[in-house]
Design a protein around this motif. Structure first.
Motif, PDB file in Angstrom:
ATOM      1  N   GLN A 146       0.692  -1.044   0.033  1.00 43.47           N
ATOM      2  CA  GLN A 146       0.116  -0.065  -0.027  1.00 43.47           C
ATOM      3  C   GLN A 146       0.897   1.294  -0.207  1.00 43.47           C
ATOM      4  O   GLN A 146       1.805   1.244   0.953  1.00 43.47           O
ATOM      5  N   GLU A 153      -1.542  11.137  -7.957  1.00 44.25           N
ATOM      6  CA  GLU A 153      -1.408   9.370  -7.864  1.00 44.25           C
ATOM      7  C   GLU A 153      -0.514   8.624  -8.470  1.00 44.25           C
ATOM      8  O   GLU A 153       0.286   8.977  -9.351  1.00 44.25           O
ATOM      9  N   SER A 174      -7.182   2.230  -6.832  1.00 45.14           N
ATOM     10  CA  SER A 174      -6.556   3.232  -6.117  1.00 45.14           C
ATOM     11  C   SER A 174      -7.376   3.750  -5.489  1.00 45.14           C
ATOM     12  O   SER A 174      -8.977   3.806  -6.213  1.00 45.14           O
ATOM     13  N   GLU A 176      -9.408   7.928  -3.874  1.00 43.36           N
ATOM     14  CA  GLU A 176      -8.458   9.711  -3.629  1.00 43.36           C
ATOM     15  C   GLU A 176      -9.438   9.930  -2.024  1.00 43.36           C
ATOM     16  O   GLU A 176      -9.991   9.704  -1.894  1.00 43.36           O
ATOM     17  N   PHE A 182      -3.658  10.413  -2.680  1.00 52.16           N
ATOM     18  CA  PHE A 182      -4.592   9.308  -3.428  1.00 52.16           C
ATOM     19  C   PHE A 182      -3.675   8.319  -3.010  1.00 52.16           C
ATOM     20  O   PHE A 182      -2.416   8.081  -1.867  1.00 52.16           O
ATOM     21  N   THR A 183      -3.606   6.743  -2.230  1.00 57.56           N
ATOM     22  CA  THR A 183      -3.738   5.429  -1.645  1.00 57.56           C
ATOM     23  C   THR A 183      -3.769   4.343  -3.010  1.00 57.56           C
ATOM     24  O   THR A 183      -4.876   4.886  -3.430  1.00 57.56           O
ATOM     25  N   VAL A 184      -2.638   4.303  -3.252  1.00 53.11           N
ATOM     26  CA  VAL A 184      -2.497   2.787  -4.362  1.00 53.11           C
ATOM     27  C   VAL A 184      -2.136   1.275  -3.172  1.00 53.11           C
ATOM     28  O   VAL A 184      -1.817   1.724  -2.510  1.00 53.11           O
TER      29      VAL A 184
END
Length: 297
Positions: A146, A153, A174, A176, A182-184
C-alpha cells in the motif's frame, strides 16, 4: 489619425523588441511539497524600469531596475540578480505548498511577460504488509503493498530479486481521500521457486528515487515431492551409508592393531620370564657341583 497609427506602430515595435529579448526558464517545474522552486527571468534590454513576479496572476514580488528588490511581506519569497549574467533575475519560492502550483509570471513593466508552469507534488509512504514469509517450494505466496498519502496518484510496481515484475502479474486499485491525496493498493502472488527478496516501489515524477518496502520470501523444499526428489534422497542416503561403513572399517582396524600389540607385548614378557628362570637354575647346579668337589678333597 496618422499620428495615432505611428504611435501604435512604435509601441508594437517596442513590444516585439522587448519580447524577443525576454525569457523565463524553466518553462515547466515540478517539485515536492516543502522544496524550493526557482525561476530565472532573462532580458538583455537595460531600458526596463520595473519587473513584477506573479503567482497565479497575483503580484508577490517587485524589482526596480535601479533600487533592486522592493520589501516583501512573505519571507518565503525572494529574488536576486544572477552573478554570472547581469540583468537576469532569479526568483525563489521556499516551502512550496499545493496551493502554490499553477502559473508563475515574469511581467516586464507591462510591455511583455513570460509565464511558466509550477507543479507541487506530495510524497507519501509505501509498505508491504506482513512479516517475512516461509513457504514450501511450488506453493504461492500472496503479498500486499500500500502506498498512502501521495499526490498525484503514484506509480507502483514490484521487483523480485532486483528483477522487475510484469504489470500483468499483479493488480492495482486506487482511491482518493478528502485531502486530494491518493492511496494505491496492490496484490502480487509469487510462486515459490527459490528464496528471494520481494520489493514494492512507489514514486512520483519529482522523486529522484522511488520509495520502497521489502520482505523476505524463504522457500523450503519438501522431503519427497517428485521423482527427482526421490533420486536425490536415495543418493544422499547411499552416500551417508558409505561414509558410515568406512568409519566402521577404520574403527575395526584400530581395534585389531591394538589387540595385536597387546598380544605381542604379553608373549615378549613370558619369554623373558622363562629365560630368567633358566639362568637361575644353571647357577644353582654350578654351586652344588663346587660343594661336592670340596667335600671329596
Amino acid at each position: 489619425m496618422g499620428i495615432l497609427s505611428l504611435l501604435a506602430f512604435l509601441l508594437s515595435c517596442m513590444i516585439q523588441e522587448v519580447g524577443a529579448e525576454m525569457k523565463l526558464s524553466p518553462e515547466e517545474l515540478t517539485v515536492l511539497r516543502g522544496e524550493e522552486a526557482q525561476f530565472t527571468c532573462s532580458t538583455s534590454n537595460i531600458q526596463w524600469a520595473v519587473m513584477t513576479w506573479q503567482l497565479n496572476q497575483i503580484p508577490i514580488l517587485t524589482i526596480h531596475n535601479e533600487t533592486g528588490v522592493l520589501p516583501v511581506a512573505n519571507p518565503d519569497v525572494s529574488a536576486k540578480e544572477s552573478p554570472d549574467s547581469p540583468g537576469d533575475w532569479v526568483f525563489s519560492l521556499k516551502n512550496t505548498e499545493r496551493q502554490h502550483q499553477g502559473e508563475v509570471t515574469c511581467n516586464l513593466q507591462d510591455i511583455d511577460r513570460r509565464t511558466a508552469s509550477l507543479s507541487v507534488q506530495e510524497k507519501g509512504n509505501v509498505k508491504v504488509f506482513g512479516d517475512n514469509k516461509l513457504v514450501l517450494k511450488g506453493e504461492s505466496a500472496l503479498f500486499e503493498c500500500q502506498a498512502a498519502g501521495w499526490y498525484p496518484e503514484p506509480s507502483l510496481h514490484w521487483r523480485v530479486d532486483d528483477k522487475p515484475v510484469s504489470q500483468g502479474e499483479y493488480n492495482i486499485s486506487s482511491e482518493e481521500s478528502g485531502k486530494d491525496l491518493f492511496t494505491v493498493t496492490s496484490f502480487h502472488s509469487v510462486m515459490a521457486a527459490k528464496s528471494s527478496h520481494v520489493v514494492c516501489l512507489a514514486s512520483v515524477s519529482a522523486l529522484t528515487r522511488p520509495l520502497n518496502s521489502s520482505v523476505r520470501l524463504t522457500v523450503v523444499a519438501e522431503v519427497v515431492q517428485d521423482g527427482d526428489d526421490c533420486t536425490v534422497l536415495l543418493a544422499v542416503t547411499a552416500l551417508l551409508a558409505a561414509l558410515l561403513l568406512l568409519l566402521l572399517l577404520c574403527i575395526a582396524a584400530v581395534l585389531c592393531y591394538r589387540q595385536r600389540r597387546q598380544a605381542s607385548s604379553a608373549n615378549q614378557g613370558v619369554g623373558e620370564a622363562r629365560l630368567l628362570r633358566q639362568q637361575g637354575g644353571s647357577s644353582t647346579q654350578d654351586t652344588l657341583v663346587r660343594a661336592q668337589q670340596a667335600t671329596d678333597n
